[in-house]
Design an enzyme around this catalytic site. Sequence first.
Site, PDB file in Angstrom:
ATOM      1  N   HIS A  37      67.540  54.215  59.182  1.00 12.51           N
ATOM      2  CA  HIS A  37      68.732  53.310  58.064  1.00 12.51           C
ATOM      3  C   HIS A  37      68.570  53.105  56.835  1.00 12.51           C
ATOM      4  O   HIS A  37      68.762  52.031  56.843  1.00 12.51           O
ATOM      5  CB  HIS A  37      69.407  52.470  59.663  1.00 12.51           C
ATOM      6  N   ASP A  49      71.047  49.516  55.168  1.00 13.46           N
ATOM      7  CA  ASP A  49      71.727  50.689  55.392  1.00 13.46           C
ATOM      8  C   ASP A  49      71.494  51.878  55.134  1.00 13.46           C
ATOM      9  O   ASP A  49      71.133  51.880  53.902  1.00 13.46           O
ATOM     10  CB  ASP A  49      72.752  50.782  56.412  1.00 13.46           C
ATOM     11  N   GLU A  71      67.904  54.168  66.194  1.00 16.20           N
ATOM     12  CA  GLU A  71      68.173  55.296  65.344  1.00 16.20           C
ATOM     13  C   GLU A  71      67.018  56.323  64.374  1.00 16.20           C
ATOM     14  O   GLU A  71      67.838  56.223  63.342  1.00 16.20           O
ATOM     15  CB  GLU A  71      69.825  55.563  65.077  1.00 16.20           C
TER      16      GLU A  71
HETATM   17  C1  ACM Z   1      73.080  50.424  66.977  1.00 21.92           C
HETATM   18  O1  ACM Z   1      74.637  50.354  67.447  1.00 21.92           O
HETATM   19  N1  ACM Z   1      72.806  51.425  65.869  1.00 21.92           N
HETATM   20  C2  ACM Z   1      72.597  49.287  66.582  1.00 21.92           C
END
Ligand code: ACM
Length: 527
Positions: A249, A178, A311
């Site tokens: 991420h 991440d 995201e």
């Molecule tokens: C997530 O909670 N961003 C998959």
Amino acid sequence: MPADSLVPRPAELSTGAYDGLALTPSTRIDADSAARGAEVWLRAELGAATGLPLPRGDGQSAQLRLSVDPAAGLGAEGYRLIVDAEGALIVGHDPAGVFYGAQTLRQLLPPTAYRRAPAAGPGQWRLPSVRITDRPRFGWRGCMLDVARHFMPKHDVLRFIDLLALHKLNVLHLHLSDDQGWRVEIERYPRLTEVGAWREESQVGAGLPPAFDGRPHGGYYTRDDIREIVAYAAQRHITVVPEIDIPGHSQAAIAAYPELGEGEPVGVGRQWGIIDNVLNVTDATLEFYRNVFDEILELFPSRYVCVGGDECPKKQWRVSDTAQRRIREEGLADEDELQSWFVRHFDAYLTERGRRLLGWDEILEGGLAPGATVMSWRGTEGGVAAARAGHDVVMCPTDTSYLDYRQSDGADEPIPVGTVLTTADVYAAEPVPAELSEQEARHVLGAQVNVWTEHMDSPRAVDYMVFPRLSAFAEAVWSAGPRDYAEFLPRLEGHLLRLEALGVEYRPLSGPRPWQRRPGVAGRPRS
Ligand code: ACM
């Protein structure tokens, strides 16, 4: 332990007329070759707790007998457990079924059967006479653990695997990368862990302006650590599904290899949230990640491999020459289609290698890749759309599956974020969206809970957030038939004694213990 505190609840249970079976120094276990794994596990676990040797017996001389019989009509992962005058017999449809039968057998003993050394005197190990027939409702009974935001040491991951197995879960989805950390050694790109596996400090809580702890945080798993974790899980019939999150991420990777990014060099993320720095879409970046996945596939035999896809802000791509050129050259409509193009590249890569791509539901945007399986997290809509389009789905909507969300609306919940998600809420949640037809619902492989660890900085904090909600989830995903929390609660109370014997620092049903609170650390609750 009375047979009425089993968690998850078995499909069929009746108590027998016999005295049950006392485990003694002369008790022997026998297993056919396909059931050997469960035999070894049972001897190790029960042997440690009871101090009994439980040696191998042969055939009829053994009081505990384990076997696999695919013709017994038990169904995948199903088992039958009978304790009668003859002894205890576990028949599984497959080795996993025998293992679940052995797990149930352990639950029939007192909670001290969960200790690592004898804590009670001799003579009290008696299995009650029962007849149980059981099988899971879903094939995907999962838990995602975010080891990127806060690293979980290997020892604690192995312990976590044992706790999943106790609850008859069979998927550990490991979120390995991440913005704030990269947690798996990749031989070809050593800087991913040299640079990407640690950050200078971490945001504490979710208050504004953000507060930081000034304390370095890090850790990663070597290739041998991963091999050990995967093998340990496999012995417990748990598949470890790896996740390398792309194209968003990804700041830890970009910090290690700035050529992967779109902008100025960056450090490993220190702050939680959605970060604008994303991967670029050059051929070199695609090749880099193919090389990363080559090593991931070598380490993780899982059929499903998660590429994240959640995201991913499009801000940098909108002003990037490379991204805009790619959109033109590939005839794409916009940045959403560019993300879809990126994900499709890895879908083809994984399909060619006999694997399946798994991604968060944002992979629906701009068009779903042909081989994709979708994790529906932003509600159930993504799962419904994907299942209707003929794709398999794993349900994990935030409001029933996010174990980082606060457990009550009490002021003493530590770092409260999200909406309230109580144990009763998790228990009541129905994994299959009501609007799916029977045919469409076949695409629901099952469900998982997600443990995002921004606000869980230690295994103790993970214990608090995960248990006992995971115990409630286990029943929702294993047991068919109606669920009534009032019926579950006394069984859960019995089950908590097992967790206590194991040393799990669960959230008491009445609320946090004083040291489980985080006074003064702001969260971001939603109503
Ligand atoms: C997530 O909670 N961003 C998959």
